[in-house]
Design an enzyme around this catalytic site. Structure first.
Site, PDB file in Angstrom:
ATOM      1  N   SER A 172       1.510  -5.129   3.169  1.00 26.29           N
ATOM      2  CA  SER A 172       2.371  -5.225   3.424  1.00 26.29           C
ATOM      3  C   SER A 172       3.671  -6.221   3.043  1.00 26.29           C
ATOM      4  O   SER A 172       4.700  -6.915   3.457  1.00 26.29           O
ATOM      5  CB  SER A 172       2.799  -5.168   5.099  1.00 26.29           C
ATOM      6  N   CYS A 177       0.415  -0.995  -0.209  1.00 25.58           N
ATOM      7  CA  CYS A 177      -0.384   0.228   0.303  1.00 25.58           C
ATOM      8  C   CYS A 177       0.663   1.134   0.226  1.00 25.58           C
ATOM      9  O   CYS A 177       1.863   0.980  -0.490  1.00 25.58           O
ATOM     10  CB  CYS A 177      -0.923   0.026   0.941  1.00 25.58           C
ATOM     11  N   SER A 215      -0.916  -7.689  10.333  1.00 26.65           N
ATOM     12  CA  SER A 215      -2.512  -8.268  10.867  1.00 26.65           C
ATOM     13  C   SER A 215      -3.384  -7.860   9.597  1.00 26.65           C
ATOM     14  O   SER A 215      -4.816  -8.470   9.339  1.00 26.65           O
ATOM     15  CB  SER A 215      -2.764  -7.154  11.530  1.00 26.65           C
ATOM     16  N   CYS A 272      -8.306   2.861   7.265  1.00 29.48           N
ATOM     17  CA  CYS A 272      -7.067   2.764   6.529  1.00 29.48           C
ATOM     18  C   CYS A 272      -8.028   2.212   4.719  1.00 29.48           C
ATOM     19  O   CYS A 272      -8.879   0.631   4.882  1.00 29.48           O
ATOM     20  CB  CYS A 272      -5.844   2.349   5.654  1.00 29.48           C
ATOM     21  N   HIS A 332       5.315  -5.974   8.584  1.00 28.75           N
ATOM     22  CA  HIS A 332       5.437  -6.846   8.919  1.00 28.75           C
ATOM     23  C   HIS A 332       5.506  -8.032   7.644  1.00 28.75           C
ATOM     24  O   HIS A 332       4.399  -8.094   6.861  1.00 28.75           O
ATOM     25  CB  HIS A 332       4.112  -7.245   9.519  1.00 28.75           C
ATOM     26  N   GLU A 371       0.686  -0.572  16.924  1.00 28.89           N
ATOM     27  CA  GLU A 371       0.579   0.812  15.899  1.00 28.89           C
ATOM     28  C   GLU A 371      -0.923   1.325  17.040  1.00 28.89           C
ATOM     29  O   GLU A 371      -1.173   2.305  17.915  1.00 28.89           O
ATOM     30  CB  GLU A 371      -0.605   0.045  14.991  1.00 28.89           C
TER      31      GLU A 371
HETATM   32  S1  SF4 Z   1      -2.194   2.702   7.429  1.00 31.61           S
HETATM   33 FE1  SF4 Z   1      -1.374   0.861   7.202  1.00 31.61          FE
HETATM   34  S2  SF4 Z   1      -2.381  -0.246   5.234  1.00 31.61           S
HETATM   35 FE2  SF4 Z   1      -2.820   2.088   5.703  1.00 31.61          FE
HETATM   36  S3  SF4 Z   1      -1.877   3.266   3.917  1.00 31.61           S
HETATM   37 FE3  SF4 Z   1      -0.808   3.055   6.182  1.00 31.61          FE
HETATM   38  S4  SF4 Z   1       0.433   1.545   6.297  1.00 31.61           S
HETATM   39 FE4  SF4 Z   1      -0.891   0.647   4.336  1.00 31.61          FE
END
Ligand code: SF4
Length: 298
Positions: A275, A20, A232, A203, A51, A137
């Site tokens: 990830s 992402c 996750s 997200c 991860h 997180e």
């Molecule tokens: S919050 Fe997490 S899943 Fe969303 S863009 Fe950022 S790193 Fe990627």
């Protein structure tokens, strides 16, 4: 369902599978630091930057050393790269005091939730963080709230909150938390408090991957979800497919593909967590195609 064995191409990859935005950004920042490092310079990564074991290995091969918080006092200071899902404030302070120079790769979407947590620590509001207590997180979010928040990860935990019904309640959520669980928990909370402000900090990358994986699963017989076991969002993606009645297996790479995955399958769907590098997803695709042909001509 369309009959899978009528297809020429037995493997479908979900459109946005792979890194992402936040993960791409974190890995690029880490690579830039490593590529521009001076001879003998110490470059550390605090925990897993993302991860994903293949990415961690790739960065270590470029010279990064992965350390834990307890190692900060034991190593010679240098550059310290912080992971994309955030690090508790007190750990950053400790590293600075020990003369580490900080490279913060925290994803801007995670940062947004941290800012909300920080703002609420200075107000009279009651703050709820919805997420998994042990997730890094969530630990970082809690520290940004100056430990002035309650973390809940299950709908059953709502009743245990010792909050006042008439004090404003603010809610944030782990970026990779399950949308369904979030909905259930919010549904319970709204019955208990009079004034509620909900920040849906889940997200978009998570939503997009779920939606696309579902669309691939509808066209296939079995699904392989590629990603780190500690990830996750990869785990949630697998659970999401299973909860929706699809056959899905989670693996870290092609070496974990098992023959029984394909029993009765004519078409295979492949997706990956936010990830997971695209290169690993493509390796899985190639391996699936070879296995598929081997079975066909046995
Ligand atoms: S919050 Fe997490 S899943 Fe969303 S863009 Fe950022 S790193 Fe990627």
């Amino acid at each position: 369902m369309e009959k899978a064995n009528e297809r020429i191409m037995p493997v479908i990859i979900a459109e946005n599978a792979g890194f992402c935005f936040g993960v791409k950004r974190a890995v690029k920042m880490a690579e830039e630091v490593l590529d521009s490092s001076l001879a003998g310079e110490n470059i550390y990564i605090l925990g897993e930057i993302i991860h994903n074991p293949q990415t961690v290995k790739m960065l270590e091969e470029k010279g990064a050393v992965t350390i834990e918080e307890k190692d900060l006092e034991k190593v010679h200071p240098g550059k310290l790269i912080l992971r994309s899902h955030g690090v508790p404030l007190e750990v950053i302070e400790k590293a600075k005091k020990l003369n580490f120079s900080i490279v913060d790769t925290t994803c801007p979407f995670v940062k947004k939730a941290q800012i909300i947590a920080g703002q609420n620590s200075k107000l009279e509001n009651q703050l709820i963080i919805i997420g998994k207590k042990e997730h890094p997180e969530v630990k970082a979010l809690l520290s940004h709230s100056l430990y002035n928040a309650n973390v809940i990860g299950l709908v059953e935990e709502v009743k245990k909150l010792n909050f006042k019904p008439d004090v404003k309640t603010v809610i944030i959520v782990q970026t990779t938390f399950s949308g369904n669980e979030f909905k259930k928990i919010i549904g319970e909370i709204v019955l208990l408090y009079k004034e509620i402000m909900v920040y849906n900090t889940i997200c978009n990358a998570t939503y997009i991957r779920r939606k696309e994986s579902l669309s691939v699963a509808e066209k296939t017989d079995v699904n392989i979800v590629v990603g780190g076991r500690n990830s996750s969002n990869t785990r949630e993606l697998t659970n999401y497919l299973v909860e929706n009645g699809f056959k899905a297996y989670q693996i870290e790479g092609p070496e974990e593909i098992r023959e029984d995955f394909f029993n009765g399958a004519g078409c295979v769907g492949i997706t990956g967590g936010a990830s997971t590098p695209l290169s690993v997803i493509e390796d899985v695709k190639r391996t699936v195609e070879v296995r598929f042909l081997e079975r066909k001509f046995k």
